[in-house]
Design a protein around this motif. Sequence first.
Motif, PDB file in Angstrom:
ATOM      1  N   ALA A 192       0.784  -1.413   0.038  1.00 44.13           N
ATOM      2  CA  ALA A 192      -0.046   0.044   0.034  1.00 44.13           C
ATOM      3  C   ALA A 192       0.866   1.248   0.014  1.00 44.13           C
ATOM      4  N   GLY A 193       0.652   2.281  -0.817  1.00 42.99           N
ATOM      5  CA  GLY A 193       1.515   3.393  -0.825  1.00 42.99           C
ATOM      6  C   GLY A 193       2.458   3.228  -1.997  1.00 42.99           C
ATOM      7  N   LEU A 194       2.700   2.166  -2.607  1.00 43.25           N
ATOM      8  CA  LEU A 194       3.693   2.311  -3.345  1.00 43.25           C
ATOM      9  C   LEU A 194       3.225   2.510  -4.973  1.00 43.25           C
ATOM     10  N   VAL A 195       3.222   3.708  -5.230  1.00 45.34           N
ATOM     11  CA  VAL A 195       2.591   4.004  -6.664  1.00 45.34           C
ATOM     12  C   VAL A 195       3.646   4.609  -7.769  1.00 45.34           C
ATOM     13  N   ARG A 196       4.864   4.451  -7.405  1.00 40.23           N
ATOM     14  CA  ARG A 196       5.822   4.699  -8.562  1.00 40.23           C
ATOM     15  C   ARG A 196       7.089   4.215  -8.362  1.00 40.23           C
ATOM     16  N   THR A 197       8.056   4.207  -9.329  1.00 40.63           N
ATOM     17  CA  THR A 197       9.491   3.804  -9.142  1.00 40.63           C
ATOM     18  C   THR A 197      10.270   4.620  -8.136  1.00 40.63           C
ATOM     19  N   ASP A 198      10.790   3.980  -7.158  1.00 40.70           N
ATOM     20  CA  ASP A 198      11.860   4.776  -6.271  1.00 40.70           C
ATOM     21  C   ASP A 198      13.190   4.282  -6.156  1.00 40.70           C
ATOM     22  N   LEU A 199      14.119   4.826  -6.454  1.00 43.43           N
ATOM     23  CA  LEU A 199      15.440   4.235  -6.575  1.00 43.43           C
ATOM     24  C   LEU A 199      16.318   4.718  -5.136  1.00 43.43           C
ATOM     25  N   TYR A 206      24.495  -1.321  -5.343  1.00 43.13           N
ATOM     26  CA  TYR A 206      24.713  -0.047  -6.253  1.00 43.13           C
ATOM     27  C   TYR A 206      23.243   0.658  -6.214  1.00 43.13           C
ATOM     28  N   ILE A 207      22.256  -0.029  -6.607  1.00 46.35           N
ATOM     29  CA  ILE A 207      20.830   0.497  -6.878  1.00 46.35           C
ATOM     30  C   ILE A 207      19.801  -0.629  -6.032  1.00 46.35           C
ATOM     31  N   ALA A 208      18.949  -0.188  -5.485  1.00 50.58           N
ATOM     32  CA  ALA A 208      17.636  -0.790  -5.324  1.00 50.58           C
ATOM     33  C   ALA A 208      16.363  -0.127  -5.641  1.00 50.58           C
ATOM     34  N   GLY A 209      15.780  -0.754  -6.463  1.00 49.27           N
ATOM     35  CA  GLY A 209      14.344  -0.116  -6.854  1.00 49.27           C
ATOM     36  C   GLY A 209      13.217  -1.132  -7.069  1.00 49.27           C
ATOM     37  N   TYR A 210      12.100  -0.412  -7.567  1.00 51.71           N
ATOM     38  CA  TYR A 210      10.886  -1.389  -7.763  1.00 51.71           C
ATOM     39  C   TYR A 210       9.852  -0.487  -8.521  1.00 51.71           C
ATOM     40  N   CYS A 211       9.331  -1.057  -9.234  1.00 50.28           N
ATOM     41  CA  CYS A 211       8.174  -0.425 -10.170  1.00 50.28           C
ATOM     42  C   CYS A 211       6.810  -1.087  -9.900  1.00 50.28           C
ATOM     43  N   PRO A 212       5.664  -0.286  -9.861  1.00 48.45           N
ATOM     44  CA  PRO A 212       4.225  -0.884  -9.921  1.00 48.45           C
ATOM     45  C   PRO A 212       3.957  -1.431 -11.125  1.00 48.45           C
TER      46      PRO A 212
END
Length: 376
Positions: A192-199, A206-212
Amino acid sequence: MTTPRTVLVVGGGAAGNAVTVLLRRAGVTVDLIEARPDWNATTGSGITLQGNALRVLRDLGVLDQVESSGRAFGSLGVVAPDGTVLHEAEDIRTGGDDLPATLGMQRPRLQQILIDAVRASGAGVRLGTTAEALDQDADGVSARFSDGTTARYDLVIAADGLNSATRAAIGITAKPEPTGMAIWRTTAPRPAGLVRTDLAYGGPAYIAGYCPTSEHTIYAYVVEACRDRASIDPARYADEMRRLARGYGGHWAEITPHITDPAKVNYTWFDRLLVEGSWHRGRVVLIGDAAHCCPPTLAQGAAMSLEDASVLVELLTAGRDWDDDLLQRYYERRIPRVRAVVEASVQLGQWQLDGVRDADVPGLIGRTMTMLKELP
């Protein structure tokens, strides 16, 4: 001269499927062959599609299905490893103001939408089939297939991916080169509340990210220095990704417990490829990853492949002869744009590998994405 009307497309990924649908719409007879019997319909986790990719998908007539299957958003968050939001940037609408800036979706769903479009186009489709030989002369290409059959075509479009056998067969010696980074990817339920990519930059990787990718799903990824793939037991893929992911806060606290099934975790190296000089030899022409590939640091790989298909079909259906001049024009139209994306994508990763702390990351991203607002 009579305009040639028969085309063989080798490879049924995004580029091959797109070029098939567009050619069929123009009345060209097309056969598509794909080496995998399942047509890659279940492969992959998620994909990020920016506006310039959505523009081509709209031209293909599948945008409504894509939008209803995925989740659109318009900003990018940069967060600290603990999840604290450091910066929020509005995404540049590379497809124009009438399209979403960015849309995430499950990669198998996108592939199925494109498969259905190819089937509906009336193209001939043969799965589990490869081209064993392509013999050219001044008038066309004679193809011999893995099942022993043969056929004659006016043009062959090689869309068989990063390790294209067709590219090598026509004498183009360029090969993909690893950039030094690798990525772990998986799917998970959407917090809940994850509505975009955050990096998140830094931390254990080096990078951790996600995408709905829909109302209920995401794909998550962690980028680290590449390791010898043979040294990683696939049965431990989930353990390895979960170990890295545990070092991140925010939404990762809800994502990490779902990283349990090694079969749902994918590990791949970042590669770079850019074929220079021309993308054709005679009547065989490369598109998509067969001609160029870059790390997903700008999320432009699929977009560049889809644009290739659009530009090539535009030229092929403009009433010109299908000759060296036309195919070279295709290359010259695409190479400045593709080179800019490949070089920027690689540079973003190299700055991290080199530990450069004052790199102009926002400036490079902004300049590249602004350039992509122009029609290809």
